[in-house]
Scaffold this active site. Sequence first.
Site, PDB file in Angstrom:
ATOM      1  CG  HIS A  93      -1.904   0.973   1.420  1.00 64.03           C
ATOM      2  ND1 HIS A  93      -1.643   2.268   1.772  1.00 64.03           N
ATOM      3  CD2 HIS A  93      -3.254   0.884   1.266  1.00 64.03           C
ATOM      4  CE1 HIS A  93      -2.793   2.944   1.837  1.00 64.03           C
ATOM      5  NE2 HIS A  93      -3.779   2.119   1.535  1.00 64.03           N
ATOM      6  CG  ASP A 137       0.669  -2.095   6.106  1.00 61.66           C
ATOM      7  OD1 ASP A 137      -0.240  -2.116   6.960  1.00 61.66           O
ATOM      8  OD2 ASP A 137       0.533  -1.589   4.980  1.00 61.66           O
ATOM      9  CD  GLN A 179      -6.848  -4.261   4.600  1.00 67.53           C
ATOM     10  OE1 GLN A 179      -7.765  -4.951   5.038  1.00 67.53           O
ATOM     11  NE2 GLN A 179      -7.065  -3.065   4.081  1.00 67.53           N
ATOM     12  CE  LYS A 228      -7.162   0.163   6.549  1.00 71.90           C
ATOM     13  NZ  LYS A 228      -7.825   0.456   5.290  1.00 71.90           N
ATOM     14  CB  CYS A 261      -3.695   3.269  -1.453  1.00 71.05           C
ATOM     15  SG  CYS A 261      -4.818   4.594  -1.073  1.00 71.05           S
TER      16      CYS A 261
END
Length: 415
Positions: free
Chosen positions: A130, A207, A210, A233, A373
């Site tokens: 991303h 990261d 998600q 999220k 993104c």
Amino acid sequence: MTTQAALSLFDVLSIRRDFPILHQEINGKPLAFLDSAASSQKPRQVIDCLEDYYRRYNANVHRGVYKLSEQATFAYERARGKVARFVNARSPKEVIFTRNATESINLVARSWGDANLREGDRILLSVMEHHANLIPWQMLAQRTGAQLDFVRVDGEGRLVMEDVDRLLTEKTRLVAITHQSNVLGTINPIQELALRAHSFGALMLVDAAQSVPHMPVDVQTLDVDFLAFSGHKMCAPTGIGVLWGRRSLLEAMPPFLGGGSMIKTVDLHTATYADVPARFEAGTPAIAEAIALGEAVDYLQRLGLATIYQHEHELTAYALERLSAIEGLTIYGPKTTEMRGGSISFTLDMVHPHDIAALLDSDGVAVRAGHHCCQPLHTLLDVPATTRASFYLYNTQEEIDRLAIGLERTQKLFA
Ligand code: PMP
């Protein structure tokens, strides 16, 4: 409790009752919200928690000696403790509240990166990152003269692990890779990557925007150095994110932003800085949002992350089967559910991704279209944009049927 027993307790219809926003019609059809990879919806427990803070104990933290401020400080720090336990941090001091995953990664790039990187050093990323886990490293590279290397993805959307072996050298100072791709849905072998990074003396940043909302994530088992994620999220409000960092690393890092709350002593020309985590939380933090993130963590933990993962796994398997059967539809990313999460990006021959999203919206089905993104990844996939459906704990098989029916109709319309 066995997984089977846990599953039978996963009552999606009663979960949906916790999410007021889901009970509305869009364009005369019941809302099917399939864009949780962009931002999740919020349960009433989290909304009530925000309201409760503003109604009963709104005050600035870490300052007042009066009751309301003490209550706010207690709740804010208790939320930090909840987040620490959620990712199995060794201490709440390893949890820094930021605005979002983007800010968490920028914090590491600015603070650790500027202090430690030199010309000739290398940072290993992947092509599926991303922009949040790409631009801060591009900027750091421009400031320091460090260079970026990229692990490729194969035809299934998996990392080419031979690239890791080829590109990791003694010059690599950091490996920064996503746990789960927001486009491909691929879940990356973070533990393995961290092991390889450490064998070359490099640090491992994940990261986890998600992954943390969707599966159990344990920083000690993964054995990583930094982990970044966003509250919005994972059922929490916008404006609150987390950087988890190994304590010894955080303690050695200079501040990112300067101002109130991050100092020990100040004179006109110099200052000494507070210990972590306060050193990295300059100014008034997102108090209500942090407390509500703690409530979201409680909510997810009551259901159990393994159970949530299993539910999404079943939805993803069903969606892959339904979508694969649609003529002219191409799925980008793994076609099986092994090491794969519930973000499915696709194109439909002859139809622009935005038209697909607009047509689905007319049926009340909310999906996202664009490059999500991840522009470099789309360039490599040789498509300017994809349409993405993504699932969370409140989605149902029936909503996936509506997605598939809408896509079949779109396909016929444009055929
Ligand atoms: N990384 C990934 C994989 C994401 O999906 C996102 C959000 N789309 C981010 C980072 C950035 O999250 P935020 O915008 O909340 O900072």
